[in-house]
Design a protein around this motif. Sequence first.
Motif, mmCIF file in Angstrom:
data_model
loop_
_atom_site.group_PDB
_atom_site.id
_atom_site.type_symbol
_atom_site.label_atom_id
_atom_site.label_comp_id
_atom_site.label_asym_id
_atom_site.label_seq_id
_atom_site.Cartn_x
_atom_site.Cartn_y
_atom_site.Cartn_z
ATOM 1 N N GLY A 23 -3.456 9.719 -8.488
ATOM 2 C CA GLY A 23 -2.169 9.111 -8.160
ATOM 3 C C GLY A 23 -1.867 9.208 -6.669
ATOM 4 N N ASP A 24 -2.160 10.377 -6.092
ATOM 5 C CA ASP A 24 -1.957 10.551 -4.655
ATOM 6 C C ASP A 24 -2.818 9.566 -3.871
ATOM 7 O OD1 ASP A 24 -0.199 12.597 -5.168
ATOM 8 O OD2 ASP A 24 -1.642 14.199 -4.737
ATOM 9 N N CYS A 25 -4.065 9.419 -4.286
ATOM 10 C CA CYS A 25 -4.975 8.487 -3.604
ATOM 11 C C CYS A 25 -4.474 7.055 -3.719
ATOM 12 C CB CYS A 25 -6.388 8.612 -4.174
ATOM 13 S SG CYS A 25 -7.190 10.178 -3.770
ATOM 14 N N ALA A 26 -4.018 6.677 -4.895
ATOM 15 C CA ALA A 26 -3.516 5.320 -5.100
ATOM 16 C C ALA A 26 -2.309 5.043 -4.205
ATOM 17 C CB ALA A 26 -3.153 5.112 -6.567
ATOM 18 N N ARG A 27 -1.467 6.043 -4.020
ATOM 19 C CA ARG A 27 -0.299 5.853 -3.152
ATOM 20 C C ARG A 27 -0.699 5.789 -1.682
ATOM 21 N NH1 ARG A 27 1.670 9.008 -7.136
ATOM 22 N NH2 ARG A 27 1.260 10.970 -6.077
ATOM 23 N N MET A 28 -1.805 6.390 -1.296
ATOM 24 C CA MET A 28 -2.234 6.406 0.096
ATOM 25 C C MET A 28 -3.023 5.158 0.495
ATOM 26 S SD MET A 28 -0.998 8.935 1.638
ATOM 27 C CE MET A 28 -1.952 8.806 3.135
ATOM 28 N N VAL A 29 -3.540 4.400 -0.469
ATOM 29 C CA VAL A 29 -4.381 3.237 -0.165
ATOM 30 C C VAL A 29 -3.746 2.305 0.864
ATOM 31 C CG1 VAL A 29 -5.349 1.126 -1.161
ATOM 32 C CG2 VAL A 29 -5.755 3.315 -2.253
ATOM 33 N N PRO A 30 -2.467 1.955 0.734
ATOM 34 C CA PRO A 30 -1.891 1.041 1.732
ATOM 35 C C PRO A 30 -1.894 1.609 3.159
ATOM 36 C CG PRO A 30 -0.468 1.194 -0.185
ATOM 37 C CD PRO A 30 -1.515 2.255 -0.334
ATOM 38 N N HIS A 31 -2.024 2.912 3.306
ATOM 39 C CA HIS A 31 -1.983 3.541 4.626
ATOM 40 C C HIS A 31 -3.355 3.610 5.288
ATOM 41 C CE1 HIS A 31 2.155 4.705 3.852
ATOM 42 N NE2 HIS A 31 1.765 5.173 2.679
ATOM 43 N N TRP A 32 -4.409 3.349 4.534
ATOM 44 C CA TRP A 32 -5.768 3.432 5.084
ATOM 45 C C TRP A 32 -6.210 2.063 5.572
ATOM 46 C CZ3 TRP A 32 -7.476 6.176 0.031
ATOM 47 C CH2 TRP A 32 -7.092 7.499 0.075
ATOM 48 N N ALA A 33 -6.748 2.043 6.754
ATOM 49 C CA ALA A 33 -7.258 0.791 7.313
ATOM 50 C C ALA A 33 -8.774 0.758 7.123
ATOM 51 C CB ALA A 33 -6.913 0.699 8.791
ATOM 52 N N ALA A 34 -9.270 -0.325 6.585
ATOM 53 C CA ALA A 34 -10.711 -0.475 6.417
ATOM 54 C C ALA A 34 -11.321 -0.899 7.743
ATOM 55 C CB ALA A 34 -11.008 -1.514 5.345
ATOM 56 N N PRO A 35 -12.465 -0.305 8.103
ATOM 57 C CA PRO A 35 -13.098 -0.701 9.365
ATOM 58 C C PRO A 35 -13.606 -2.141 9.281
ATOM 59 C CG PRO A 35 -14.534 0.767 8.130
ATOM 60 C CD PRO A 35 -13.229 0.707 7.395
ATOM 61 N N VAL A 36 -13.651 -2.777 10.407
ATOM 62 C CA VAL A 36 -14.150 -4.146 10.478
ATOM 63 C C VAL A 36 -15.661 -4.101 10.241
ATOM 64 C CG1 VAL A 36 -14.448 -6.150 11.961
ATOM 65 C CG2 VAL A 36 -12.354 -4.796 12.087
ATOM 66 N N LYS A 37 -16.129 -4.931 9.309
ATOM 67 C CA LYS A 37 -17.557 -4.956 9.023
ATOM 68 C C LYS A 37 -18.276 -5.717 10.121
ATOM 69 C CE LYS A 37 -17.713 -4.425 4.064
ATOM 70 N NZ LYS A 37 -18.281 -4.909 2.831
ATOM 71 N N SER A 38 -19.362 -5.120 10.577
ATOM 72 C CA SER A 38 -20.171 -5.821 11.567
ATOM 73 C C SER A 38 -21.566 -6.001 10.983
ATOM 74 C CB SER A 38 -20.249 -5.029 12.865
ATOM 75 O OG SER A 38 -20.881 -3.792 12.642
ATOM 76 N N THR A 39 -22.127 -7.148 11.219
ATOM 77 C CA THR A 39 -23.469 -7.407 10.713
ATOM 78 C C THR A 39 -24.480 -6.973 11.761
ATOM 79 O OG1 THR A 39 -23.335 -9.655 11.525
ATOM 80 C CG2 THR A 39 -22.797 -9.330 9.217
#
Length: 69
Positions: A23-39
């Motif tokens: 539950g804690d992780c689910a609430r934190m998801v909006p606060h985490w930024a995914a890194p930009v994928k580079s090929t």
Amino acid sequence: MTKLEVPGTALIDPDTDLASLRGDCARMVPHWAAPVKSTPPHVSPSSIHGVSVPPASARLLDAMSDYGD
């Protein structure tokens, strides 16, 4: 399920704690930024001339049935 007692803390119920953690992780998801994928840059097969493997690593892989047989 057995409740474990850890010195200095309250009783721990593993099932409750896992649900709480999820539950804690689910609430934190909006606060985490995914890194930009580079090929990675394309490497043509003709530019690859071989691979050097240290003897110890080669012996290790040779001893593994998934790779050596």
